[in-house]
Design a protein around this motif. Structure first.
Motif, PDB file in Angstrom:
ATOM      1  N   SER A 190      -3.767  -3.287  -5.543  1.00 54.21           N
ATOM      2  CA  SER A 190      -3.572  -2.465  -4.348  1.00 54.21           C
ATOM      3  C   SER A 190      -4.113  -1.054  -4.567  1.00 54.21           C
ATOM      4  O   SER A 190      -3.958  -0.479  -5.652  1.00 54.21           O
ATOM      5  CB  SER A 190      -2.080  -2.398  -4.002  1.00 54.21           C
ATOM      6  N   ASP A 191      -4.741  -0.491  -3.536  1.00 54.72           N
ATOM      7  CA  ASP A 191      -5.234   0.886  -3.638  1.00 54.72           C
ATOM      8  C   ASP A 191      -4.098   1.891  -3.770  1.00 54.72           C
ATOM      9  O   ASP A 191      -4.299   3.003  -4.271  1.00 54.72           O
ATOM     10  CB  ASP A 191      -6.076   1.229  -2.400  1.00 54.72           C
ATOM     11  N   ASP A 192      -2.916   1.521  -3.301  1.00 55.39           N
ATOM     12  CA  ASP A 192      -1.771   2.441  -3.334  1.00 55.39           C
ATOM     13  C   ASP A 192      -0.987   2.372  -4.635  1.00 55.39           C
ATOM     14  O   ASP A 192       0.009   3.075  -4.797  1.00 55.39           O
ATOM     15  CB  ASP A 192      -0.825   2.148  -2.162  1.00 55.39           C
TER      16      ASP A 192
ATOM     17  N   GLN B  72     -19.323   5.825  -2.244  1.00 51.77           N
ATOM     18  CA  GLN B  72     -18.353   5.015  -1.503  1.00 51.77           C
ATOM     19  C   GLN B  72     -18.354   5.351  -0.008  1.00 51.77           C
ATOM     20  O   GLN B  72     -17.523   4.850   0.742  1.00 51.77           O
ATOM     21  CB  GLN B  72     -16.950   5.238  -2.080  1.00 51.77           C
TER      22      GLN B  72
ATOM     23  N   GLY C 134      -5.627   6.544  -4.852  1.00 54.29           N
ATOM     24  CA  GLY C 134      -5.892   5.665  -3.726  1.00 54.29           C
ATOM     25  C   GLY C 134      -7.227   4.966  -3.774  1.00 54.29           C
ATOM     26  O   GLY C 134      -7.575   4.209  -2.853  1.00 54.29           O
ATOM     27  N   ARG C 135      -8.010   5.194  -4.873  1.00 53.22           N
ATOM     28  CA  ARG C 135      -9.349   4.614  -4.903  1.00 53.22           C
ATOM     29  C   ARG C 135      -9.648   3.866  -6.207  1.00 53.22           C
ATOM     30  O   ARG C 135      -9.984   2.676  -6.173  1.00 53.22           O
ATOM     31  CB  ARG C 135     -10.406   5.694  -4.674  1.00 53.22           C
ATOM     32  N   ARG C 136      -9.536   4.555  -7.346  1.00 53.40           N
ATOM     33  CA  ARG C 136      -9.930   3.879  -8.583  1.00 53.40           C
ATOM     34  C   ARG C 136      -9.300   4.570  -9.782  1.00 53.40           C
ATOM     35  O   ARG C 136      -9.217   5.794  -9.827  1.00 53.40           O
ATOM     36  CB  ARG C 136     -11.455   3.886  -8.736  1.00 53.40           C
TER      37      ARG C 136
END
Length: 438
Positions: free
Chosen positions: A347-349, A391, A416-418
């Motif tokens: 999940s990004d979160d 991105q 929230g991304r990587r």
């Protein structure tokens, strides 16, 4: 004249004979005529007078005049005094704007208190022409060239069909006196210069000029109705993305419009952007990274899109000394916990990292210029700004991007991304730290 005014009222559906109407009464010729005309036409009226305390004895003279007039006519009068200069200083506006805000704010509340349907203001045809010329000099769009509207919110203007001279002639014919505001006789502000110098000159050059300008304004008003109907259809097109307070307009869609300039102007007016800014934006549609701001919104051109959203509040940084839950702002908190079982989040979160590699205290902060990290799955480092560009993250979203860094200052998570590859979970990982955006 009375028949023309009654016809104008009926045609524009301004007033009702069954309701109470408030009349803004300054004591000048226009407002005195309005009060008498509406009374003569059989409308139920009460009067309201504002003393702005700007002209010393002259202000008191006006107040006494309207008191005597209303007493003689047996018309209820509502009075209020304002400290207009203090209001202007406190709100950092001009005296004229302060008086306008105070006057209409009072009228609105008074209408509620006495259950009046609206407030009638004594603007006449010459006022409408003056307004049109002022807007023309300022480079206004089609809306600004339609003069003054007969109906606007709770305000009604029944005298827009007659001119100032007709008002004065009417009062003279019935022997009704009125007061004169001496400031209106001084050619010191734009409106007074137009009234005292420009309009008489236009009438001298072309008799009937004022009436013809008013006709043009009426034609434009009708044309604007067609324009607005078509424009609303285009502005509601699904090609324009709306996400809460954020808006995104494809440049390609804009350029397909019959008039990109008019379309962009109408789209941006509600966000506080002016016609000059609209022209500047049109000139740099291909320049990714260009930004413009109004008082409350920011606009950015970003890879074929025009992005508009409220001006963001400054981003803050917070320290995270140990595991727990930490509130970042009113909407967002971060929960950090160490877990013995090995779970890799998709999940990004949620970020899952090797707990033994992460050294407290951590810091959650906005991205800085020059920030680098090693994106998960890669070996070499990369500028965060370049990664976000790859991105296709918008300029405005880049500005809101957060990173979490450990005690060494190294980025462990582009929030929230990587995550950073140096803190990845491996076969040697004994426990993980899980960071969840709540």
């Amino acid at each position: 004249m009375l028949r023309r005014i009654q016809s104008f009222i009926d045609r524009n559906e301004l007033l009702s004979r069954t309701e109470l109407h408030l009349v803004g009464l300054s004591g000048g010729a226009d407002s005195v005529a309005l009060l008498l005309i509406l009374r003569e036409l059989g409308y139920r009226v009460e009067a309201a007078h504002c003393n702005f305390r700007l002209r010393g004895e002259e202000s008191d003279r006006d107040e006494n005049f309207v008191k005597e007039l209303c007493a003689r006519l047996n018309i209820p009068l509502h009075l209020i005094h304002f400290d207009t200069r203090s209001y202007a200083e406190q709100h950092q506006v001009s005296i004229e704007m302060a008086a306008r805000d105070l006057r209409y704010g009072y009228f609105r509340e008074l209408c509620k208190d006495i259950n009046a349907a609206d407030v009638c203001i004594a603007h006449h045809r010459d006022d409408a022409v003056e307004t049109l010329l002022m807007n023309l000099l300022r480079g206004a769009g089609i809306h600004g060239l339609t003069g003054i509207r007969p109906k606007n919110d709770f305000v009604r203007r029944p005298l827009l069909c007659i001119n100032r001279q007709e008002i004065v002639d009417f009062l003279d014919s019935i022997g009704q006196p009125y007061v004169t505001d001496s400031t209106n006789l001084e050619a010191d502000v734009l409106r007074n210069k137009i009234r005292l110098r420009v309009l008489p000159l236009l009438e001298e050059i072309a008799p009937g000029a004022t009436a013809n300008i008013d006709k043009t304004a009426n034609y434009l008003c009708e044309a604007e109705k067609v324009f607005q109907t078509e424009m609303l259809d285009e502005l509601s097109d699904s090609s324009i993305d709306h996400n809460g307070d954020s808006h995104r307009l494809p440049v390609s869609y804009l350029l397909q419009q019959p008039s990109p300039s008019a379309f962009l102007h109408e789209w941006l007016v509600p966000f506080g952007f002016n016609s000059t800014q609209t022209e500047q934006i049109l000139d740099c549609l291909a320049e990714t990274g260009r930004e413009f701001v109004s008082q409350v919104y920011t606009l950015a051109i970003d890879r074929g899109y025009i992005l508009v959203e409220p001006i963001a509040k400054p981003m803050k940084s917070i320290k995270i000394p140990e595991c727990g839950t930490y509130r970042y702002d009113q909407l967002t908190a971060y929960k950090l916990e160490v877990i013995d079982s090995i779970e890799i989040s998709k999940s990004d979160d949620v970020a899952t990292l090797d707990a033994d590699k992460v050294k407290f205290p951590l810091t959650l902060r906005p991205v800085d210029i020059g920030d680098r990290f090693v994106p998960f799955g890669m070996k070499g480092s990369k500028l965060v700004s370049d990664y976000l560009t790859d991105q296709k993250v918008s300029i405005l979203d880049k500005r809101r991007q957060l990173v979490m860094v450990d005690s060494s200052g190294a980025i462990i998570w582009l929030v929230g991304r990587r995550t950073d590859n140096r803190y990845r979970i491996s076969n040697d990982t004994k426990r993980i730290i899980r960071i969840t955006i709540k």
